[in-house]
Each structure stands twice: as structure tokens, then as C-alpha cells.
Enzyme design. Structure first.
Site, PDB file in Angstrom:
ATOM      1  N   GLU A   1      21.129  33.315  21.425  1.00  0.00           N
ATOM      2  CA  GLU A   1      20.947  31.865  21.511  1.00  0.00           C
ATOM      3  C   GLU A   1      22.241  31.057  21.395  1.00  0.00           C
ATOM      4  O   GLU A   1      22.258  30.002  20.763  1.00  0.00           O
ATOM      5  CB  GLU A   1      19.941  31.404  20.436  1.00  0.00           C
ATOM      6  CG  GLU A   1      18.587  32.052  20.612  1.00  0.00           C
ATOM      7  CD  GLU A   1      17.585  31.724  19.510  1.00  0.00           C
ATOM      8  OE1 GLU A   1      16.419  31.515  19.839  1.00  0.00           O
ATOM      9  OE2 GLU A   1      17.966  31.673  18.338  1.00  0.00           O
TER      10      GLU A   1
HETATM   11  C1  TNX Z   1      14.503  33.546  17.523  1.00  0.00           C
HETATM   12  S1  TNX Z   1      15.113  36.324  17.803  1.00  0.00           S
HETATM   13  C2  TNX Z   1      15.680  33.738  16.841  1.00  0.00           C
HETATM   14  C3  TNX Z   1      15.829  33.230  15.481  1.00  0.00           C
HETATM   15  C4  TNX Z   1      14.611  32.473  15.017  1.00  0.00           C
HETATM   16  C5  TNX Z   1      13.373  33.174  15.515  1.00  0.00           C
HETATM   17  C6  TNX Z   1      12.114  32.537  15.030  1.00  0.00           C
HETATM   18  C7  TNX Z   1      16.516  35.796  17.634  1.00  0.00           C
HETATM   19  C8  TNX Z   1      17.548  36.760  17.876  1.00  0.00           C
HETATM   20  N1  TNX Z   1      16.708  34.513  17.298  1.00  0.00           N
HETATM   21  O1  TNX Z   1      16.976  32.430  15.377  1.00  0.00           O
HETATM   22  O2  TNX Z   1      14.628  32.432  13.635  1.00  0.00           O
HETATM   23  O3  TNX Z   1      13.378  33.166  16.901  1.00  0.00           O
HETATM   24  O4  TNX Z   1      11.003  33.286  15.412  1.00  0.00           O
END
Ligand code: TNX
Length: 626
Positions: free
Chosen positions: A393
Site C-alpha cells: 500500500e
Molecule cells: C490491509 S494487508 C493492510 C493493513 C490493514 C489491513 C486491514 C496489508 C498488507 N495491509 O494495513 O491493517 O488491510 O484489514
């Protein structure tokens, strides 16, 4: 405690996020919620009440510990085991979770633990595991269970732990129960330790009682041979969104050990907090550790705290996988060292639940000094082989800058002697020797990841719609997300890691991991509520052979674990999918469970401290003669 103002992140550009984020449309940040601890405490109490019959004096008696505390509980029996009341629920040899590879019951060949049972070890390395077995069995039985050397090959009446050169693999074991004794054999202490967890599950649920109870401590006769399907079986705990102290983490390690999980991934850094002290960059924790989602105080681990966690894990054959999430999810680091922000200015602390807005400047050489120092210090503190660099992300970093950053960071990890792990967003960049991608997609079609596997990567599978334990069980689950859908126990269980991602062969799958993100999870009871009963489901997928996967069988085996969790004072979700037993444990076992059942969190604070939050290591030593 003063509330930390919530900084508003810039909104994401949806067209950009769409190509990268696996989340289903409509995902929004969780609203900062009121704590669900009260609701969970009520649910846990209800579950305990259902599983444990009211005592003759009426339900109110359940809530009061015995007048003089645990010492007033009935002393354990000293007479022959045969004099004891019959067990309310008979444990069968096949009732183990995760399902063993091979189970051969021998009817009528039960072994009964007696006050004079000894634990015998052959092989010095078996002694530590024998001590752990004794520590597991002493509190409930009240038996001394001395650990001694096995001088005779087949001593009668004992539990023998043997390290032998037999082909059980690095984690497998063989367990034999006969009327004359119990024998666990393995090639390694890890194998013996897993065998001990199986032995524990073969005893009545009351074995989980922290204080002595009268019970018929029978183990069903027969043999089990067992070994894991995958070498990597893990849980991730996000200690960044909400901070969890050392005792909470040790307790989670105990839960992993019960179900033969062998990796604890700690998500140590995120926008809301930096949780691990770094000597060369002290403000990371001094400034970046002082907050969390919702405005609580946060916290961090000192180097000694972290050493304590990895040592406690290692004793339980659990490897800690530390994650420093880069280049995104770095708001907390930037509050401490604003010079690394793209605009060179420290942002305000962040206590919300949005993602994707922060990043360290990948064009600033100082950023790589931080990365090298941080990863170097953590590598030096970490005995395990892995360093997890996040990589998810980073929506605001251009793809070429992102690839250059990750490739350089992969080289820094290699320079520390560790093997790099990253979320599967790092798949497109160049391969690095041995690298592991943690796949959290929700659709098994992922050509970019499959291509990285063909270039040499291995996968740890954490499919968002099966293994994300921060998802709600059902629409009315009091905490959790639902962006990847609802995950009830069946959904957590019903998938095959060996075939889940198209184009990724089973031999490229290192294993499975269940992440627990904690935007909405604020206390130990809430952690347990989200883990149980789904953690055992993921554990079975990681351990048991494909041929033993069977939802109906799993559901039935799992049912008998509810009373175990209740007796151990654990919170769990009393899922309607599981046929929890109607039978009641023997009266003494009921009484013994009471002190822990009263210790669920109190409803009023955001950061509940459980009265029972004793460090597992600091717990009072059982008194064998009680
Ligand atoms: C996705 S999965 C994220 C996290 C959040 C989560 C909540 C991932 C690598 N990143 O930053 O906490 O979703 O479900």
C-alpha cells in the site's frame, strides 16, 4: 490520558489505488470505535456459563472465586486413579487439532496419569521439553511429575520422551499410549514439543485448569505418527495500530504452540506507531511510539523486551518474524524524523485507520541510512532467518521509484545475513536470493505473483478472504473489518494452500499465516476472541495432510476445545457453526475454572488491563503438593 488529535490524511486517488489495492470496492477506514471489550467479556462469560454447568448453589456462585482463593479448592486426589469420577466427555485419540497424519486407536489401552507418574527423558536435549510437559500438567493435576533420566528402556507407568534418529522429519513425532506408559519419540526437540501438545489435548479439558482439580486423567490408547505439511505456519500480530505489551505477546505465543504453529510475525511499525527501540534513531520510539489508533498511549518494546519475546518464542519452537513496513505505512517514523518525509516536514501523529498516505522519501540518501541502521539492529537482535520489509500500500510512490527502493532494501536485508519477506506487492521487482512473498490477495488469479514465483520466490499464503482474522465472523461481530468479506470458521478452514494461487505449485508454498490487524482490536480478550476458533482452522491447513482436511470432522474435533479454552480463561467466539459439547465437566473442574472466568476485561476503558495479565513466565509456580 490526553487524546492525540487525529490528523486527516490526504484522500487517496481512487484510480491509482484500484490497480494496487486488493480490497474490494467500498472499503473504507474503520471508524474509531468504542471498545468492544465489554461485549466480549459478556460473550465469554455466556460461553463459559453454557459450557460449565451452574453449581448446585446457583449461578451466582460461578462469579465468586472460592473464599480463600485457589488454595481453598479441593486438594487433588491422593488415592488410586480408579476411585475418581468418570470423565464427562471422553477424549478420542483422533480428536486432535491439527489432525495428525496417522492415528491408530487401540481400544481398552488407555493410560491413566497417577500421583506417582514420572516423566522420563532419554537424551539431554529432551530434558527441556520434559520440563515444559511437567509445567503444563502440574497445575491441574497437582501431581509432582518429577523429570528423571530413563535408565530402563521401557519404564512402567511413566511418560517417556526420547530423541531418536528415526525418520520423523524436523518437526514430526510418534506418540504411543499403552496401559503401561506413554512414549513420545522425535528426531528433534521441536518434534517432541509438538508431541507434547498432542498429549495435552488427549487429556480431559480440565487439564487446562490453572489450579488442581479432581479428574480421571486418562489418555486414550493407541499410536499417532505425525509431521507437518508445510514448514511455515504462522500468525501475525499488529502491535502498531494498538500496542500490546510483552505479557500479551507471550500469551499469543502460548496459543501458537498449542496448535503447532511455528512463526510469530510482529507488525512492528505503521502510521500509528513505531514499536521497537532503535539505538541509532531513538526518536522512532520516543516520538513515534507514543500513540495508537483512537488516541491511546501506545508504547514500544525496549531491546530487552524484544529479546525476551524472541527467547520465549524460541523455547516454544516459534520463530519471530519482525516486520518494518516500508516505504509506506511510515507516518509514525516521519513524526520523529521529518527530514525523511517527501516534503521534509514532520507530519502530525496519526490515530485514524486510513492507509496509503505516508511514505519515506525514496530519493533521499538519508532514508537508506535509516533503513540500513534499523534493519541492521533488528537483524542483530533476531535469531530467526527472516526480515519482513512490508512493501504494501505505498500508493503514493511511483512504480519505478518503488521498485528501486524495494530492490535496494532487499540488498540491505541480504547484507544483514537474513532472508527477505515482503507483502506480495513487492512481487514485480527483481528476485533476491530466497525471497518470500506474503500473499494477501482475495482472488486466486494473480499472474504477477505467479511470475515472481517462476523467478524463484516462495509464498506464504494469507488470503484476505480466508486467513485475515481481523475480518468479522458475522454481520453482528462487535469488532473487525469486512472489506474482504465475513470470515466464519468454515471460510477460514475451507481452502487448500497447495492449489490456492493459480500457477503457483504446492512446492513453492512455504506455508500459511493468519494476520491479525488491530485497528479495532484493543485488548487481550479481543485478540483471543478474533483468534479463536479460527486460528486452529488455519493451523490445521498448515499442518495436516491435504487428505485429512474435512470440515465436518474438523468441526467435531474443534468442539471439544471450547471447554479447554474456557478452563484456560481464554475468550473465544462461540460460533454457532461448532457443535460445542452439551456435557458438563466434573464439578471440581467447574469450580477450578471460576477464578479465570471472572477476570475478563472491565467494560469502561479504551485500553483495558486484565487483572489476570500476569506474564506467563511470572506466573506462580505450581505447587506439586497442593
Ligand atoms: C490491509 S494487508 C493492510 C493493513 C490493514 C489491513 C486491514 C496489508 C498488507 N495491509 O494495513 O491493517 O488491510 O484489514
Amino acid at each position: 490520558m490526553p487524546a492525540v488529535p487525529t490528523a486527516a490524511p490526504e484522500p487517496l486517488d481512487p484510480s491509482r489505488a484500484a490497480g494496487v489495492d486488493e480490497r474490494e470496492p467500498g472499503h473504507r477506514a474503520l471508524p474509531v470505535h468504542e471498545p468492544a471489550a465489554a461485549e466480549l467479556a459478556r460473550a465469554a462469560t455466556r460461553a463459559a456459563d453454557d459450557l460449565l454447568a451452574p453449581p448446585p448453589g446457583g449461578a451466582d456462585d460461578l462469579l465468586a472465586p472460592p473464599p480463600g482463593g485457589a488454595d481453598d479448592l479441593p486438594a487433588p486426589p491422593t488415592g488410586a486413579a480408579d476411585d475418581l469420577p468418570a470423565p464427562p466427555v471422553r477424549v478420542r485419540l483422533g480428536d486432535v487439532v491439527p489432525a495428525p497424519e496417522r492415528v491408530t486407536p487401540v481400544p481398552g489401552a488407555d493410560f491413566v496419569l497417577a500421583p506417582d507418574t514420572a516423566i522420563l527423558v532419554s537424551g539431554d536435549d529432551a530434558r527441556a521439553v520434559a520440563g515444559q510437559l511437567a509445567a503444563l500438567l502440574r497445575p491441574a493435576t497437582g501431581y509432582p511429575l518429577p523429570v528423571t533420566d530413563a535408565t530402563r528402556p521401557e519404564p512402567a507407568g511413566g511418560i517417556t520422551l526420547t530423541l531418536a534418529a528415526a525418520d520423523h522429519g524436523p518437526e514430526g513425532y510418534r506418540l504411543d499410549v499403552t496401559p503401561d506408559g506413554v512414549r513420545i519419540e522425535a528426531a528433534t526437540p521441536a518434534g517432541l514439543f509438538h508431541g507434547v501438545q498432542t498429549l495435552r489435548q488427549l487429556l480431559p479439558a480440565a487439564i487446562e485448569s490453572p489450579v488442581p482439580v479432581a479428574a480421571h486423567w486418562a489418555l486414550p490408547g493407541g499410536s499417532i505418527t505425525d509431521r507437518p505439511r508445510f514448514p511455515y505456519r504462522g500468525v501475525m500480530l499488529d502491535v502498531a495500530r494498538h500496542f500490546f505489551g510483552v505479557p500479551d505477546v507471550l500469551r499469543v505465543i502460548d496459543h501458537l504452540a498449542r496448535y503447532k504453529l511455528n512463526h510469530l510475525h510482529l507488525h512492528l511499525t505503521d502510521d500509528q506507531g513505531w514499536r521497537i527501540a532503535i539505538d541509532s534513531w531513538p526518536r522512532l520510539t520516543e516520538v513515534g511510539g507514543a500513540g495508537e489508533v483512537g488516541g491511546g498511549p501506545g508504547g514500544h518494546y525496549t531491546r530487552d523486551d524484544y529479546r525476551r519475546i524472541v527467547a520465549y518464542a524460541a523455547e516454544r519452537h516459534v520463530t519471530v518474524v519482525p516486520e518494518i513496513d516500508l516505504p509506506g505505512h511510515t507516518n509514525a517514523a516521519l513524526t520523529a524524523y521529518g527530514e525523511l518525509a517527501p516534503d521534509g516536514t514532520a507530519p502530525p501523529p496519526y490515530t485514524g485507520t486510513e492507509v496509503g498516505f505516508s511514505y519515506v522519501d525514496p530519493t533521499n540518501e538519508r532514508t537508506y541510512e535509516l533503513v540500513a541502521d534499523v534493519l541492521g539492529e533488528i537483524a542483530a537482535l533476531t535469531p530467526g532467518p527472516w526480515l519482513h520489509i512490508g512493501g504494501d500500500e505505498a500508493f503514493k510512490v511511483r512504480p519505478d521509484a518503488y521498485a528501486a527502493f524495494v530492490e535496494r532494501t532487499q540488498r540491505i536485508v541480504a547484507g544483514t545475513g537474513k532472508t527477505v519477506v515482503g507483502w506480495h506487492q513487492i512481487a514485480p521487482v527483481a528476485h533476491a536470493e530466497g525471497r518470500v512473498l506474503q500473499w494477501w490477495g482475495t482472488k486466486g488469479e494473480d499472474p504477477v505473483t505467479a511470475d515472481a514465483v517462476h523467478r524463484g520466490a516462495r509464498l506464504v499464503l494469507s488470503p484476505g478472504n480466508h486467513a485475515y482474522l481481523d475480518m468479522k465472523y458475522a454481520p453482528d461481530t462487535p469488532i473487525g473489518h469486512d472489506w474482504a468479506g465475513l470470515i466464519d470458521v468454515r471460510r477460514a478452514y475451507d481452502w487448500d494452500p497447495g492449489t490456492h494461487v493459480v500457477g503457483v505449485p504446492a512446492d513453492a508454498v512455504l506455508g500459511v499465516e493468519a494476520p491479525l490487524w488491530t485497528e479495532s482490536v484493543t485488548s487481550r480478550a479481543e485478540v483471543e476472541f478474533m483468534l479463536f476458533p479460527r486460528l486452529p482452522a488455519i493451523a490445521e491447513l498448515g499442518w495436516s495432510p491435504r487428505a485429512r482436511h474435512d470440515w465436518a470432522g474438523f468441526r467435531d474435533r474443534l468442539a471439544s476445545h471450547g471447554p479447554r479454552w474456557a478452563a484456560a480463561g481464554m475468550a473465544f467466539h462461540r460460533s454457532p457453526e461448532i457443535p460445542w459439547p452439551a456435557e458438563r465437566p466434573a464439578p471440581a473442574a467447574r469450580q477450578a475454572a471460576i477464578p479465570t472466568q471472572t477476570n475478563h476485561p472491565t467494560p469502561t476503558t479504551t485500553h483495558t488491563t486484565l487483572p489476570t495479565q500476569t506474564d506467563p513466565e511470572d506466573a506462580p509456580a505450581p505447587s506439586p503438593s497442593a
